[in-house]
Design a protein around this motif. Structure first.
Motif, short mmCIF file in Angstrom:
data_model
loop_
_atom_site.label_atom_id
_atom_site.label_comp_id
_atom_site.label_asym_id
_atom_site.label_seq_id
_atom_site.Cartn_x
_atom_site.Cartn_y
_atom_site.Cartn_z
N ALA A 1 0.82 -1.22 0.00
CA ALA A 1 0.00 0.00 0.00
C ALA A 1 0.85 1.26 0.00
O ALA A 1 0.34 2.34 0.20
CB ALA A 1 -0.92 0.00 1.21
N ARG B 1 -6.96 8.55 0.20
CA ARG B 1 -7.02 7.18 0.75
C ARG B 1 -8.01 7.07 1.88
O ARG B 1 -8.07 7.91 2.77
CB ARG B 1 -5.63 6.76 1.26
CG ARG B 1 -5.70 5.49 2.15
CD ARG B 1 -4.34 4.94 2.48
NE ARG B 1 -3.68 4.43 1.28
CZ ARG B 1 -2.48 3.87 1.28
NH1 ARG B 1 -1.80 3.75 2.41
NH2 ARG B 1 -1.95 3.43 0.16
N ARG B 2 -8.80 5.99 1.84
CA ARG B 2 -9.56 5.56 3.00
C ARG B 2 -9.02 4.19 3.38
O ARG B 2 -8.98 3.29 2.53
CB ARG B 2 -11.05 5.46 2.66
CG ARG B 2 -11.74 6.82 2.52
CD ARG B 2 -13.07 6.70 1.80
NE ARG B 2 -12.83 6.38 0.39
CZ ARG B 2 -13.58 5.60 -0.35
NH1 ARG B 2 -14.66 5.04 0.16
NH2 ARG B 2 -13.29 5.36 -1.61
N ALA C 1 -7.07 -0.79 1.91
CA ALA C 1 -7.01 0.64 1.61
C ALA C 1 -7.63 0.87 0.24
O ALA C 1 -7.43 0.08 -0.69
CB ALA C 1 -5.56 1.13 1.62
N VAL C 2 -8.41 1.93 0.13
CA VAL C 2 -8.98 2.32 -1.17
C VAL C 2 -8.38 3.67 -1.54
O VAL C 2 -8.57 4.66 -0.83
CB VAL C 2 -10.52 2.40 -1.10
CG1 VAL C 2 -11.08 2.83 -2.45
CG2 VAL C 2 -11.11 1.06 -0.68
N ASP C 3 -7.61 3.67 -2.60
CA ASP C 3 -6.93 4.89 -3.05
C ASP C 3 -7.60 5.42 -4.30
O ASP C 3 -7.84 4.68 -5.24
CB ASP C 3 -5.46 4.59 -3.39
CG ASP C 3 -4.63 4.28 -2.16
OD1 ASP C 3 -5.03 4.70 -1.06
OD2 ASP C 3 -3.58 3.63 -2.30
N GLU C 4 -7.89 6.71 -4.32
CA GLU C 4 -8.40 7.32 -5.54
C GLU C 4 -7.43 8.40 -5.99
O GLU C 4 -7.05 9.26 -5.20
CB GLU C 4 -9.80 7.92 -5.33
CG GLU C 4 -10.35 8.47 -6.64
CD GLU C 4 -11.84 8.78 -6.59
OE1 GLU C 4 -12.64 7.90 -6.87
OE2 GLU C 4 -12.17 9.93 -6.26
N VAL C 5 -7.03 8.31 -7.26
CA VAL C 5 -6.07 9.26 -7.80
C VAL C 5 -6.77 10.26 -8.69
O VAL C 5 -7.53 9.87 -9.57
CB VAL C 5 -4.99 8.55 -8.64
CG1 VAL C 5 -3.96 9.55 -9.15
CG2 VAL C 5 -4.32 7.44 -7.85
#
Lengths: 260, 260
Positions: B88, B231-232, B201-205
């Motif tokens: 992560a 990130r959450r 983890a959820v990542d948004e770019v």
């Protein structure tokens, strides 16, 4: 046509496990078209009898091909040959919003990731490939390819521009195809016209700025930031069958990754 | 502490399959710490006897937790509780090149994706969370959290700036921790100080430009393009335990996705 066949070597290599060798033989049935995309494969017991091996071994071999995305299990229905690549849309990297949409209408509209942009073929011509591109396609230096320039539209706005290279002579049928028959998606065309099933794609995303020509095609200012997606796509045998550069407005870029 | 426990409901809900219920009970052993991260779980036959169920059912339950990333099978060694999240690192989104490196030295250096940037804690203070952040953490409106500002260095250059929010009182121990004891990585700290194992983890770019303060911290010009990673991160029970905004030079951004 190809000298270097990874399937043949996996099927006979002494270091490969028994189920690995069986997996390579099952993969051969898919590549050769004996098992058609979308169709169910025979029962595990039938396959075990055909190969003269234990049921556990055939299950391991099938698990390998499920893992590689060539087969898929459908609960209560059996095991199927997958219909090529799904989920590879370039739109998953972008979230374009219709400027004309009323505030709040976004959430109720078409799911942006699922929209298929209209494709406009700007040019399609045979050209000598540079050395690294020829090598990528497993072709000799000096080999030719098809160079396609494509613009993609959504909500009546130009959203993406794409430069696509395909190997020749594999993709020759596309050169003769009238523009009106191209449709919006490339992979169904590669399947129906050239017998190529795209099975895997590796996308690399970077950011840069648009040059004047690109900016003009996208109706954006010269030097505007863009997301650049570089794609290499592979057929069932693992040979590279497409190299693509896609550019779109960086401010429309959006990508989500889930890590466990 | 939490009213809404997804594990308890899955373990007793009538619509859930038998192996789904067993999976929830096994997950409870991990969450409660009966099964420690990094340790082997008991043999399948032992577990089948403990729960009074068939070996096939326990295998299905274990498969669910392997799929969810809570357990991992190690060939020839057994099944282990995973040591929280791996892979992560924010560095997987960036490729920073040392300006001082000699040409060609890149390939022989530390793999960029694996390098751990040095962390500089700029500030750490308790603050009232806004309504949506409180809801994200499963806290009531008006709840407090820990707001951390962090700068990350690589090759003696500032590379990333991060704004991190953590729920209180869960993360209170960090508030009292001297800066010298923070180290470079947050998740080992959350585990050792707060007993929180980050599991997903959820990542948004997305992409935007740096404001003057951000640019100054990163030694880049005001208005320079940046990649923004939102990130959450979630604990073993599926509760959100971190919200993070990471910003870095857009031109150093690089991400690869493999689709099958």
């Amino acid at each position: 046509m190809q000298d270097n066949d990874p399937l043949r070597s996996a099927a006979t290599a002494p270091g490969v496990s028994r189920y690995g060798r069986i997996a390579a033989q099952l993969q051969r049935k898919i590549v050769d078209g004996e098992w058609q995309p979308g169709s169910a494969i025979p029962a595990e017991s039938t396959l075990a009898a055909e190969f003269g091996i234990a049921l556990g071994t055939i299950r391991q071999a099938i698990a390998v091909l499920v893992q590689e995305g060539l087969l898929e299990r459908v609960q209560g229905k059996g095991t199927f040959v997958r219909n090529g690549l799904t989920g590879a849309s370039m739109m998953r990297f972008f979230r374009f919003r219709a400027d004309t949409a009323a505030p709040g209408s976004f959430a109720t509209g078409i799911e942006p990731g699922l929209a298929i942009p209209r494709s406009e073929i700007l040019s399609c011509r045979a050209a000598r490939l540079d050395k690294s591109m020829a090598a990528l396609f497993g072709l000799d230096a000096g080999a030719r390819g098809l160079a396609i320039s494509r613009r993609r539209w959504l909500d009546d706005k130009p959203r993406l521009i794409e430069s696509i290279w395909l190997p020749l002579p594999r993709c020759e049928p596309l050169q003769r195809l009238p523009r009106a028959e191209w449709g919006d998606l490339l992979y169904p065309l590669l399947a129906s016209q050239c017998g190529i099933t795209i099975h895997r794609a590796v996308d690399e995303v970077t950011f840069r700025t648009l040059d004047a020509d690109e900016a003009s095609l996208l109706d954006l200012p010269d030097g505007h930031p863009c997301a650049l997606v570089t794609r290499r796509a592979y057929d069932l045998q693992g040979h590279c069958a497409e190299y693509r550069l896609t550019r779109g407005d960086a401010y429309a870029f959006r990508y989500q990754a889930d890590i466990r």
